[in-house]
Write a protein that holds these residues in place. Structure first.
Motif, mmCIF file in Angstrom:
data_model
loop_
_atom_site.group_PDB
_atom_site.id
_atom_site.type_symbol
_atom_site.label_atom_id
_atom_site.label_comp_id
_atom_site.label_asym_id
_atom_site.label_seq_id
_atom_site.Cartn_x
_atom_site.Cartn_y
_atom_site.Cartn_z
ATOM 1 N N ILE A 233 0.773 -1.098 0.016
ATOM 2 C CA ILE A 233 0.022 -0.102 -0.022
ATOM 3 C C ILE A 233 0.977 1.371 -0.049
ATOM 4 O O ILE A 233 1.760 1.527 0.806
ATOM 5 N N VAL A 234 0.913 2.142 -1.058
ATOM 6 C CA VAL A 234 1.695 3.150 -1.030
ATOM 7 C C VAL A 234 0.973 4.635 -1.067
ATOM 8 O O VAL A 234 -0.276 4.589 -1.622
ATOM 9 N N CYS B 23 -2.175 9.963 3.908
ATOM 10 C CA CYS B 23 -2.994 9.208 2.907
ATOM 11 C C CYS B 23 -4.032 8.268 3.578
ATOM 12 O O CYS B 23 -4.833 7.608 2.895
ATOM 13 N N GLY B 24 -3.869 7.927 4.809
ATOM 14 C CA GLY B 24 -4.606 6.776 5.521
ATOM 15 C C GLY B 24 -3.833 5.621 5.572
ATOM 16 O O GLY B 24 -4.747 4.617 5.998
ATOM 17 N N LYS B 25 -2.922 5.151 5.222
ATOM 18 C CA LYS B 25 -2.325 3.897 5.142
ATOM 19 C C LYS B 25 -2.151 3.301 6.393
ATOM 20 O O LYS B 25 -2.684 2.144 6.733
ATOM 21 N N SER B 26 -1.450 4.076 7.539
ATOM 22 C CA SER B 26 -1.261 3.271 8.637
ATOM 23 C C SER B 26 -2.615 3.285 9.528
ATOM 24 O O SER B 26 -2.908 2.339 10.089
ATOM 25 N N VAL C 29 -2.614 2.008 -4.487
ATOM 26 C CA VAL C 29 -2.162 3.266 -4.274
ATOM 27 C C VAL C 29 -3.262 4.217 -3.728
ATOM 28 O O VAL C 29 -4.472 4.089 -4.064
ATOM 29 N N MET C 30 -2.892 4.655 -2.455
ATOM 30 C CA MET C 30 -3.782 5.398 -1.691
ATOM 31 C C MET C 30 -3.621 6.727 -1.734
ATOM 32 O O MET C 30 -2.475 7.349 -1.825
ATOM 33 N N TYR C 31 -4.516 7.622 -1.944
ATOM 34 C CA TYR C 31 -4.315 9.214 -1.922
ATOM 35 C C TYR C 31 -5.706 9.782 -1.003
ATOM 36 O O TYR C 31 -6.925 9.362 -1.315
ATOM 37 N N ALA C 32 -5.543 10.432 -0.027
ATOM 38 C CA ALA C 32 -6.386 11.108 0.861
ATOM 39 C C ALA C 32 -7.493 10.235 1.242
ATOM 40 O O ALA C 32 -8.830 10.451 1.033
ATOM 41 N N GLY C 33 -7.069 9.092 1.898
ATOM 42 C CA GLY C 33 -8.207 8.090 2.361
ATOM 43 C C GLY C 33 -8.678 7.199 1.391
ATOM 44 O O GLY C 33 -9.334 6.362 2.006
ATOM 45 N N GLN C 34 -8.441 7.340 0.397
ATOM 46 C CA GLN C 34 -8.891 6.342 -0.810
ATOM 47 C C GLN C 34 -7.958 5.736 -1.704
ATOM 48 O O GLN C 34 -6.919 6.028 -1.956
ATOM 49 N N ILE C 35 -8.377 4.575 -2.051
ATOM 50 C CA ILE C 35 -7.510 3.689 -3.040
ATOM 51 C C ILE C 35 -8.059 4.342 -4.413
ATOM 52 O O ILE C 35 -9.033 4.183 -4.821
#
Length: 341
Positions: free
Chosen positions: A49-50, A55-58, A238-244
């Motif tokens: 998960i990048v 971006c919400g990954k952790s 790929v995650m951005y701002a809490g979304q894949i």
């Protein structure tokens, strides 16, 4: 000594972990910090998960492990089926029996994860005692074996050391030993090399990959390092701002990225060859939780942004087998070829 083995690596034909439409919110915020996230991991598989920090990954990983305080956190929607059990709905005692046993996690900074008051060998042994019906002597033997397995020099002597007596790389090896002590079916590694220098980073990644191959453990690797992703991943989200915003097999993501954010990440990586100019950057910042755009969350930073992008969030749509993207312009080559025609 006999330590009961789990079923790590067994293939039942079903995903080991299947997360569907996971949405999380913190008390008092206007938007979900994790919004509609879905992915799956099979036995023995590696999912990376990048994305940028924030971006919400952790947060996603902590929620799966049951380590996110509730409140202020709140599960808005979704399921996370692990071996058929919904992690998000399990009582804390049942989840505690899974955590550290069938699922384990390696954290970003081992010095804050290890107890400074206890010797490292005893901390690993405690994990074994919590989940296995063994004597203290057997648990200590297992702990020593794990220290040897993660290539701690003079493991028998290091067994009695305190965390502050070890280097950062050695402390991270201890965390890996602790996480794998009970042969979990799933290992989540949250930026496990961030606090280490480059040489040690490579050693830790090689160690995780080797141990995964030996045990058949599935791995979720959270990282912002695309070099790590290329070398270890089977699948990428790929995650951005809490979304894949894009996910698929690692070959598809690297050879045929279809989301503008993925393209931006790829373009910002320095190459080994001769430099021909400045590195590409992604302008702007990840939006804060109280300033999320109404449409595509990447639209304010996207060079291809159009009116449709700002009206409503694009759904994650499958372009080809296993490769999905959340962008109204995808597939990019087809869209822009039609626009230029």
């Amino acid at each position: 000594m006999q330590i009961e083995q789990t079923s790590a690596g067994q293939d039942t034909g079903q995903p080991l972990l299947k997360v569907d439409d996971l949405a999380l919110r913190f008390k008092g915020t206007k938007a979900n910090v994790v919004d509609g996230v879905s992915f799956s991991v099979n036995a023995g598989e590696t999912l990376c998960i990048v994305g940028e920090s924030g971006c919400g990954k952790s947060v996603t990983a902590l929620s799966l492990m049951g380590l996110l305080p509730m409140p202020p956190g709140e599960i808005v929607s979704g399921t996370a089926l692990f071996n058929g059990s919904d992690l998000l709905a399990l009582p804390s005692r049942a989840l505690g029996n899974i955590r550290g046993n069938e699922m384990a996690m390696i954290f970003q900074e081992p010095m804050t994860s290890l107890n400074p008051s206890y010797r490292i060998g005893e901390q690993i042994a405690e994990v074994v005692l919590r989940h296995r019906k063994v004597s203290k002597s057997e648990a200590r033997q297992r702990a020593l074996k794990m220290l040897e397995k993660v290539k701690i020099p003079a493991a028998a002597q290091r067994f009695r050391d305190y965390p502050h007596q070890l280097s950062g790389g050695m402390r991270q090896r201890v965390m890996i030993a602790m996480a794998l002590a009970n042969d979990p079916q799933l290992l989540i590694a949250d930026e496990p090399t961030t606090a280490l220098d480059v040489t040690i980073q490579a050693q830790i990644i090689d160690l995780i990959r080797t141990l995964q191959d030996e045990t058949g453990t599935a791995l979720i690797m959270i990282t912002h390092d695309l070099g790590v992703v290329a070398g270890i991943a089977d699948k990428v989200a790929v995650m951005y701002a809490g979304q894949i915003v894009e996910q698929g097999p690692v070959e598809d993501i690297f050879d045929n990225p279809q989301h503008p954010y993925t393209l931006g990440l790829m373009s910002s990586v320095p190459s080994i060859g001769q430099r021909s100019g400045r590195l590409t950057t992604i302008s702007g910042m990840v939006p804060t939780i109280d300033r999320m755009p109404a449409g595509c969350r990447f639209a304010p930073r996207c060079p291809f942004s159009a009116e449709a992008c700002r009206l409503s969030p694009p759904p994650l749509t499958e372009l080809e087998s296993g490769h999905s993207v959340a962008c109204v312009h995808a597939p990019l080559e087809t869209h822009f070829a039609e626009v230029g025609a």
